[in-house]
Design a protein around this motif. Structure first.
Motif, PDB file in Angstrom:
ATOM      1  N   THR A 176       0.825  -1.217   0.000  1.00  0.00           N
ATOM      2  CA  THR A 176       0.000   0.000   0.000  1.00  0.00           C
ATOM      3  C   THR A 176       0.856   1.262   0.000  1.00  0.00           C
ATOM      4  O   THR A 176       0.597   2.185  -0.785  1.00  0.00           O
ATOM      5  CB  THR A 176      -0.943   0.008   1.216  1.00  0.00           C
ATOM      6  N   PRO A 177       1.893   1.364   0.831  1.00  0.00           N
ATOM      7  CA  PRO A 177       2.711   2.577   0.753  1.00  0.00           C
ATOM      8  C   PRO A 177       3.660   2.539  -0.449  1.00  0.00           C
ATOM      9  O   PRO A 177       4.004   1.461  -0.963  1.00  0.00           O
ATOM     10  CB  PRO A 177       3.494   2.552   2.068  1.00  0.00           C
ATOM     11  N   ALA A 178       4.067   3.728  -0.891  1.00  0.00           N
ATOM     12  CA  ALA A 178       5.106   3.801  -1.919  1.00  0.00           C
ATOM     13  C   ALA A 178       6.399   3.220  -1.354  1.00  0.00           C
ATOM     14  O   ALA A 178       6.623   3.213  -0.143  1.00  0.00           O
ATOM     15  CB  ALA A 178       5.310   5.245  -2.349  1.00  0.00           C
ATOM     16  N   ARG A 179       7.236   2.736  -2.248  1.00  0.00           N
ATOM     17  CA  ARG A 179       8.467   2.068  -1.805  1.00  0.00           C
ATOM     18  C   ARG A 179       9.677   2.816  -2.356  1.00  0.00           C
ATOM     19  O   ARG A 179       9.761   3.091  -3.554  1.00  0.00           O
ATOM     20  CB  ARG A 179       8.479   0.623  -2.294  1.00  0.00           C
ATOM     21  N   SER A 180      10.597   3.131  -1.462  1.00  0.00           N
ATOM     22  CA  SER A 180      11.810   3.862  -1.853  1.00  0.00           C
ATOM     23  C   SER A 180      12.964   2.884  -2.002  1.00  0.00           C
ATOM     24  O   SER A 180      13.251   2.108  -1.082  1.00  0.00           O
ATOM     25  CB  SER A 180      12.137   4.915  -0.791  1.00  0.00           C
ATOM     26  N   LEU A 181      13.620   2.939  -3.167  1.00  0.00           N
ATOM     27  CA  LEU A 181      14.749   2.048  -3.458  1.00  0.00           C
ATOM     28  C   LEU A 181      15.930   2.851  -3.949  1.00  0.00           C
ATOM     29  O   LEU A 181      15.795   3.994  -4.400  1.00  0.00           O
ATOM     30  CB  LEU A 181      14.378   1.027  -4.545  1.00  0.00           C
ATOM     31  N   ALA A 182      17.108   2.243  -3.869  1.00  0.00           N
ATOM     32  CA  ALA A 182      18.312   2.780  -4.507  1.00  0.00           C
ATOM     33  C   ALA A 182      18.821   1.722  -5.481  1.00  0.00           C
ATOM     34  O   ALA A 182      19.085   0.581  -5.086  1.00  0.00           O
ATOM     35  CB  ALA A 182      19.379   3.101  -3.466  1.00  0.00           C
TER      36      ALA A 182
END
Length: 510
Positions: free
Chosen positions: A22-28
């Motif tokens: 459900t939440p946005a996902r932050s990746l590198a």
């Protein structure tokens, strides 16, 4: 994941994603490109911050750069979030010499959002083969115009070196000609006018700077004998240059340069020079080190002969390890029958008694100053960051006394004062940096404004401090330093200073 056709220069990669959360996902996403079988050791790396929308699937494209070279290219991808690595993959592609594919040679720099591409695009290389070489050069360049002279010259030099050094060279040597050092750096990742690794040579060949044709070919051929410290490797490569072109400033024989350096007390102790693993960094004083290594090499060859020098070249090892460096000194004595210290004394005595042309005094003094000041700054910076601010301050004061216009010397002296809580002296140095600097030195300017603002905040001069913080923000500098336990840009530090007056952290009780 779709790579498409991978070429030299600019490339794109398309990846698909699926975020079921459900939440946005932050990746590198980190991309590395390298030629693992190449002796260059260069790895190109870029990181993209990604934000995956919630409960969605899709795809996105990222760019990466491939350095012109040959062999097996490895492209490594790694995606991670705050919990660790999510996936890691690598793919290999082959580039055989001569390479004639279509490609876009567009320089780039890593930025906070990934690669930032420059506006200029270089044309694809033209290629020319000869019996012993494969040459790459840009259309219309000086190298292309001179190629009919370059080819027989290089063939003749290579033939003589193979005979003189008594080695075998298999396969063709690859030579990349670049018109200037900046272009070479941006497209190869190596900061030098010349560079040899394995069977590959990279050279600057342009209207303002050209490498002596012997230098890199000696590295290529002598590399079949051994890989000694730069005192021997660069000494031999430079020793056959008819006149040493000291960074394009003045041409003279290496003995002329060293006689002048001896008079000025500027020669590097050979025990120190023996420990260098490369030349070019400020700490190595290259415009002194190159002719010094060559002059000492000539002395060893005259005094002890080629066979002993060749044996030393084969037995001594280029290494930063202290134990290997100690073994090198023992091997030196075993080969030449004298210690390095004794050989240095004999060389300097012979040099002081030699006769020949003298360098113009103004040229000599300028070269010594231009090498000494960056050296002192680099040493001072190293001492400061390793927790020795008092010793750093002494060296940085010496640098400022030698050249009061050197911005880096004032910048780092300001930091030495700052660390030692001499705030009035630190503020004076930061203000000098601000007066001396321009847009080419934005990092020094921005942080000088930040730190001047912090000092003025502590002195209760809030309005003046605000002016410095606002000036730092306007510079849009992205360089980071570690403040209060985390990496911070000058803009972030300045915005924090605008929000509220700077108050230093109280030291933690022991």
């Amino acid at each position: 994941m779709q790579f498409g056709r991978v070429t030299w220069g600019r490339n794109s990669l398309r990846l698909r994603y699926h975020n079921e959360n459900t939440p946005a996902r932050s990746l590198a996403l980190k991309i590395l490109t390298s030629y693992p079988d190449s002796a260059s050791g260069v790895v190109w790396e870029v990181t993209y911050p990604l934000l995956l929308p919630p409960e969605q699937s899709g795809d996105f494209a990222v760019d990466f750069f491939v350095r012109p070279d040959h062999g097996h290219l490895r492209v490594e991808l790694e995606a991670r979030d705050e919990e660790g690595i999510l996936f890691k993959q690598d793919h290999e592609f082959s580039f055989e010499a001569p390479y004639r594919g279509e490609y876009v040679l567009q320089p780039s720099t890593p930025g906070p959002q990934g690669l930032e591409w420059e506006g200029r695009i270089h044309p694809a290389f033209k290629v020319r083969e000869s019996p012993s070489f494969i040459f790459y050069f840009f259309p219309g360049s000086d190298a292309e115009q001179d190629l009919e002279r370059i080819i027989p010259q290089r063939e003749k030099i290579l033939e003589k070196l193979i005979k003189d050094f008594q080695v075998q060279v298999s396969g063709k040597a690859v030579v990349f000609f670049y018109p200037d050092a900046e272009t070479a750096r941006k497209l190869t990742g190596h900061r030098a006018d010349g560079w040899t690794y394995g069977q590959t040579i990279v050279e600057v060949y342009g209207p303002r700077r050209r490498i002596d044709p012997w230098h890199e070919l000696i590295h290529l051929v002598a590399g079949k004998i051994g890989s000694p410290p730069v005192l021997f490797a660069e000494g031999l490569a430079t020793s056959r240059e008819k006149n040493f072109d000291n960074a394009g400033r003045y041409r003279a024989g290496v003995e002329e340069w060293c006689r002048g350096f001896l008079r000025e007390g500027a020669l590097i102790p050979l025990a120190e020079l023996m420990e260098y693993t490369s030349l070019g960094e400020d700490l190595t004083r290259p415009r002194v080190a190159y002719p010094e290594a060559a002059c000492f090499t000539q002395y060893l060859l005259r005094t002890y002969g080629w066979e002993k020098f060749r044996r030393a070249y084969a037995e001594l090892v280029n290494s930063p390890r202290h134990d290997v460096q100690e073994e090198n000194l023992e091997r030196f004595q075993g080969v030449f029958g004298t210690s390095l210290r004794e050989a240095e004394a004999g060389w300097k005595e012979a040099l002081s008694m030699s006769r020949g042309a003298k360098l113009p005094s103004d040229v000599l003094k300028r070269v010594v100053m231009e090498e000494t000041v960056p050296y002192l700054v680099a040493r001072g910076r190293t001492l400061l960051t390793s927790g020795a601010p008092e010793e750093a301050e002494k060296l940085l004061k010496e640098a400022v006394a030698l050249d009061g216009s050197d911005l880096d010397a004032h910048f780092w002296l300001g930091q030495a004062y700052h660390v030692r809580k001499n705030f009035s002296a630190a503020l004076a140095e930061y203000e000098r940096v601000i007066r001396l600097g321009d847009r080419s030195q934005v990092m020094q300017l921005a942080w000088s404004h930040v730190w001047a603002g912090q000092i003025l905040d502590q002195a209760g001069k809030r309005e003046v401090a605000l002016g410095h913080y606002q000036a730092a923000v306007a510079l849009h500098d992205r360089s980071e330093v570690r403040l209060e336990g985390r990496m911070t840009t000058s803009s972030e530090a300045a915005l924090k200073g605008i929000e509220r007056p700077f108050v230093p952290l109280e030291p933690s009780p022991e």
